[in-house]
Design a protein around this motif. Structure first.
Motif, PDB file in Angstrom:
ATOM      1  N   GLU A 160       3.771   5.695  -5.435  1.00 61.04           N
ATOM      2  CA  GLU A 160       3.728   5.740  -6.894  1.00 61.04           C
ATOM      3  C   GLU A 160       2.640   6.694  -7.372  1.00 61.04           C
ATOM      4  OE1 GLU A 160       4.668   4.892 -10.882  1.00 61.04           O
ATOM      5  OE2 GLU A 160       5.749   4.775  -8.982  1.00 61.04           O
ATOM      6  N   ARG A 161       1.475   6.675  -6.691  1.00 56.12           N
ATOM      7  CA  ARG A 161       0.412   7.628  -7.052  1.00 56.12           C
ATOM      8  C   ARG A 161       0.877   9.061  -6.833  1.00 56.12           C
ATOM      9  NH1 ARG A 161      -3.016   3.769  -4.554  1.00 56.12           N
ATOM     10  NH2 ARG A 161      -2.933   4.956  -2.606  1.00 56.12           N
ATOM     11  N   GLU A 162       1.579   9.280  -5.711  1.00 53.16           N
ATOM     12  CA  GLU A 162       2.069  10.624  -5.422  1.00 53.16           C
ATOM     13  C   GLU A 162       3.092  11.064  -6.462  1.00 53.16           C
ATOM     14  OE1 GLU A 162       4.485  12.949  -1.837  1.00 53.16           O
ATOM     15  OE2 GLU A 162       3.492  11.037  -1.452  1.00 53.16           O
ATOM     16  N   ARG A 163       3.968  10.120  -6.860  1.00 55.84           N
ATOM     17  CA  ARG A 163       4.968  10.449  -7.874  1.00 55.84           C
ATOM     18  C   ARG A 163       4.299  10.789  -9.202  1.00 55.84           C
ATOM     19  NH1 ARG A 163       7.448   8.607 -12.166  1.00 55.84           N
ATOM     20  NH2 ARG A 163       6.108   6.762 -12.221  1.00 55.84           N
ATOM     21  N   LEU A 164       3.308   9.977  -9.597  1.00 55.33           N
ATOM     22  CA  LEU A 164       2.604  10.248 -10.851  1.00 55.33           C
ATOM     23  C   LEU A 164       1.856  11.578 -10.796  1.00 55.33           C
ATOM     24  CD1 LEU A 164       1.179   6.722 -11.772  1.00 55.33           C
ATOM     25  CD2 LEU A 164       2.966   7.997 -12.972  1.00 55.33           C
ATOM     26  N   ALA A 165       1.231  11.853  -9.631  1.00 51.72           N
ATOM     27  CA  ALA A 165       0.518  13.125  -9.495  1.00 51.72           C
ATOM     28  C   ALA A 165       1.481  14.300  -9.627  1.00 51.72           C
ATOM     29  CB  ALA A 165      -0.198  13.171  -8.145  1.00 51.72           C
ATOM     30  N   ARG A 166       2.666  14.161  -9.025  1.00 44.53           N
ATOM     31  CA  ARG A 166       3.656  15.237  -9.116  1.00 44.53           C
ATOM     32  C   ARG A 166       4.139  15.416 -10.544  1.00 44.53           C
ATOM     33  NH1 ARG A 166       6.848  13.521  -5.336  1.00 44.53           N
ATOM     34  NH2 ARG A 166       8.420  12.546  -6.658  1.00 44.53           N
ATOM     35  N   GLU A 167       4.393  14.286 -11.239  1.00 47.20           N
ATOM     36  CA  GLU A 167       4.853  14.361 -12.619  1.00 47.20           C
ATOM     37  C   GLU A 167       3.784  14.984 -13.518  1.00 47.20           C
ATOM     38  OE1 GLU A 167       7.729  13.791 -13.909  1.00 47.20           O
ATOM     39  OE2 GLU A 167       8.709  13.062 -12.085  1.00 47.20           O
ATOM     40  N   ILE A 168       2.524  14.584 -13.287  1.00 45.34           N
ATOM     41  CA  ILE A 168       1.442  15.147 -14.103  1.00 45.34           C
ATOM     42  C   ILE A 168       1.314  16.644 -13.857  1.00 45.34           C
ATOM     43  CG2 ILE A 168      -1.063  15.165 -14.400  1.00 45.34           C
ATOM     44  CD1 ILE A 168      -1.002  12.133 -13.939  1.00 45.34           C
ATOM     45  N   HIS A 169       1.409  17.038 -12.576  1.00 46.41           N
ATOM     46  CA  HIS A 169       1.305  18.465 -12.258  1.00 46.41           C
ATOM     47  C   HIS A 169       2.442  19.257 -12.877  1.00 46.41           C
ATOM     48  CE1 HIS A 169       2.113  22.076  -9.821  1.00 46.41           C
ATOM     49  NE2 HIS A 169       0.792  22.149  -9.692  1.00 46.41           N
ATOM     50  N   ASP A 170       3.673  18.698 -12.809  1.00 50.68           N
ATOM     51  CA  ASP A 170       4.841  19.445 -13.276  1.00 50.68           C
ATOM     52  C   ASP A 170       5.011  19.401 -14.789  1.00 50.68           C
ATOM     53  OD1 ASP A 170       5.311  19.957 -10.652  1.00 50.68           O
ATOM     54  OD2 ASP A 170       7.004  18.581 -10.430  1.00 50.68           O
ATOM     55  N   THR A 171       4.323  18.499 -15.472  1.00 45.74           N
ATOM     56  CA  THR A 171       4.506  18.376 -16.922  1.00 45.74           C
ATOM     57  C   THR A 171       3.200  18.626 -17.659  1.00 45.74           C
ATOM     58  OG1 THR A 171       4.160  15.965 -16.762  1.00 45.74           O
ATOM     59  CG2 THR A 171       6.433  16.763 -16.659  1.00 45.74           C
ATOM     60  N   LEU A 172       2.296  17.680 -17.592  1.00 43.32           N
ATOM     61  CA  LEU A 172       1.060  17.789 -18.379  1.00 43.32           C
ATOM     62  C   LEU A 172       0.204  18.977 -17.945  1.00 43.32           C
ATOM     63  CD1 LEU A 172      -0.013  14.041 -18.645  1.00 43.32           C
ATOM     64  CD2 LEU A 172       1.404  15.382 -20.200  1.00 43.32           C
TER      65      LEU A 172
ATOM     66  N   ARG B 243       0.837  -1.213   0.000  1.00 49.42           N
ATOM     67  CA  ARG B 243       0.000   0.000   0.000  1.00 49.42           C
ATOM     68  C   ARG B 243       0.865   1.253   0.000  1.00 49.42           C
ATOM     69  NH1 ARG B 243      -3.117  -3.041   3.793  1.00 49.42           N
ATOM     70  NH2 ARG B 243      -2.096  -1.935   5.511  1.00 49.42           N
ATOM     71  N   GLN B 244       1.962   1.207   0.778  1.00 45.02           N
ATOM     72  CA  GLN B 244       2.845   2.365   0.821  1.00 45.02           C
ATOM     73  C   GLN B 244       3.475   2.616  -0.544  1.00 45.02           C
ATOM     74  OE1 GLN B 244       5.964   2.047   3.723  1.00 45.02           O
ATOM     75  NE2 GLN B 244       6.903   3.997   3.171  1.00 45.02           N
ATOM     76  N   GLY B 245       3.904   1.514  -1.189  1.00 44.58           N
ATOM     77  CA  GLY B 245       4.492   1.658  -2.520  1.00 44.58           C
ATOM     78  C   GLY B 245       3.492   2.198  -3.526  1.00 44.58           C
ATOM     79  N   ALA B 246       2.242   1.710  -3.426  1.00 40.98           N
ATOM     80  CA  ALA B 246       1.211   2.207  -4.340  1.00 40.98           C
ATOM     81  C   ALA B 246       0.932   3.686  -4.090  1.00 40.98           C
ATOM     82  CB  ALA B 246      -0.067   1.383  -4.174  1.00 40.98           C
ATOM     83  N   ALA B 247       0.889   4.073  -2.791  1.00 37.79           N
ATOM     84  CA  ALA B 247       0.644   5.483  -2.466  1.00 37.79           C
ATOM     85  C   ALA B 247       1.786   6.363  -2.962  1.00 37.79           C
ATOM     86  CB  ALA B 247       0.464   5.645  -0.961  1.00 37.79           C
TER      87      ALA B 247
END
Length: 395
Positions: free
Chosen positions: A197-209, A191-195
């Motif tokens: 990873e979600r946080e990393r993807l959210a950050r990448e989406i915010h900073d790029t897309l 669960r921690q890894g999934a959280a």
């Protein structure tokens, strides 16, 4: 009934089961010697029949639970009768009582049951042996004394076995608890890894897309408003929209795993920042000054500093209402520093609720770095991102 021993069981449990198995080897050997000896045929057949019946009953109670007949005490009853009859038929067959002593412990379900059933076995061989010897008082007394000695061993086994079984059950409970804990930890880590990873993807989406789409919206609005006034400027803005859309498409492919890299071309950090600043100047028309040292760093560090620059410039475009922006990249004794300033309206840092600054902090924290934000209403903003140098002087 004592179950088959498992890994980690006390030695005593293994000894009992080993003893029970070995007993059958000794019984088979003695029976074979009797069959090859000079005993009368009827006695041989009787001994062979009794051992065969006992073996069949033993095999039945040792079968899997769904296939065997119920009750270990039924087998012990057969064992007592067979021991008595064998002691009556053959001289020395009373030793089978000592050989099969462990079976009383294996098939009885309590110390009292072990003591009672093994006592009946001692009585059976005493009576059988005494009858075979003519029922004389001396023979009965001798058989009784020897049987009582073996029965005393059975009593000791009955008292020792519950302690061994309690130790086994305690170890089994500990193993089960450890296994449950390991499963819980695995689930927590998952669960921690999934959280993360979600946080990393959210950050990448915010900073790029997200930043790219925000830029496209601003450029589209500007191009539309100036379309009838300045066609050349509108054409430049449309070209910027196209370029930003292509970059967003490339970033989207990276995020979904369709592209192998970060979406940022390798190269000098200073050169990468200059291209970003040039695009920003072209899109906004703001005056940008840059003092960028030629710093050698790895690709992840370069991407982190680039994302911080992009996020800071996006905030300037959306919120600052600035006229000038300054960007300074330096390498100190123990860290690389990226400073971005503007002369805009500023803001109260403690009241900031956006995810951009928090994402920058988390991104820099992955490299052991930090983010300092200095701003106040009417005094512009200063962003300072730092990443420590490695031992070799590179980041």
């Amino acid at each position: 009934m004592l179950q088959r021993p498992q890994r980690g069981d006390p030695v005593w449990v293994w000894v009992l089961h080993g003893w029970a198995i070995t007993a059958w080897g000794l019984i088979a050997l003695v029976t074979l010697i009797t069959m090859l000896g000079g005993a009368p045929t009827d006695r041989k057949l009787g001994i062979l029949a009794l051992t065969a019946v006992l073996a069949l009953c033993y095999a039945q109670v040792r079968r899997p639970p769904g296939d065997r007949l119920p009750g270990g005490y039924g087998y012990l009853g057969v064992l007592v009768v067979v021991l008595g009859l064998l002691s009556y038929l053959g001289d020395g067959y009373g030793v089978f009582y000592a050989v099969t002593l462990s079976q009383f412990v294996v098939f009885a379900d309590s110390p009292r049951g072990v003591i009672l059933c093994s006592g009946l076995g001692a009585l059976a061989i005493t009576v059988g042996g005494s009858l075979r010897e003519g029922g004389q008082a001396e023979a009965f007394l001798g058989n009784t004394l020897s049987s009582l000695g073996v029965w005393a061993v059975a009593v000791g086994m009955a008292l020792l076995t519950p302690r061994a079984l309690a130790q086994r059950d305690e170890r089994a409970a500990l193993r089960a608890e450890l296994k449950d804990t390991q499963l819980e930890l695995a689930e927590v880590y998952q669960r921690q890894g999934a959280a993360e990873e979600r946080e990393r993807l959210a950050r990448e989406i915010h900073d790029t897309l997200a930043q790219g789409f925000a830029s496209i919206i601003v450029l589209a609005e500007a191009a539309r408003s100036q379309l009838a006034v300045d066609v050349h400027r509108s054409a430049q803005q449309l070209q910027s929209i196209e370029q930003t859309a292509r970059e967003n498409l490339a970033e989207a492919r990276v995020l979904v795993g369709a592209a192998p890299s970060s979406g940022v071309a390798p190269g000098s950090l200073a050169a990468t920042l200059r291209r970003t600043l040039a695009r920003f100047t072209e899109d906004t028309g703001l005056d940008v000054t840059a003092d960028l040292a030629d710093i050698v760093c790895d690709q992840p560090t370069r991407i982190a500093l680039l994302r911080c620059t992009q996020e800071s410039l996006a905030n300037v475009r959306k919120h600052a209402a600035a006229s000038t922006v300054g960007v300074v990249l330096t390498q100190g004794a123990d860290a690389v520093e990226l400073e971005i300033t503007d002369d805009g309206r500023g803001f109260a840092v403690e009241d900031s609720r956006g995810s951009g600054l928090d994402g920058m902090r988390k991104r820099l924290a992955e490299f052991g770095g930090g983010l300092t934000v200095t701003s106040s209403l009417g005094d512009g903003t200063r962003i300072l991102a730092t990443i420590p140098l490695a031992l070799d002087g590179q980041v």
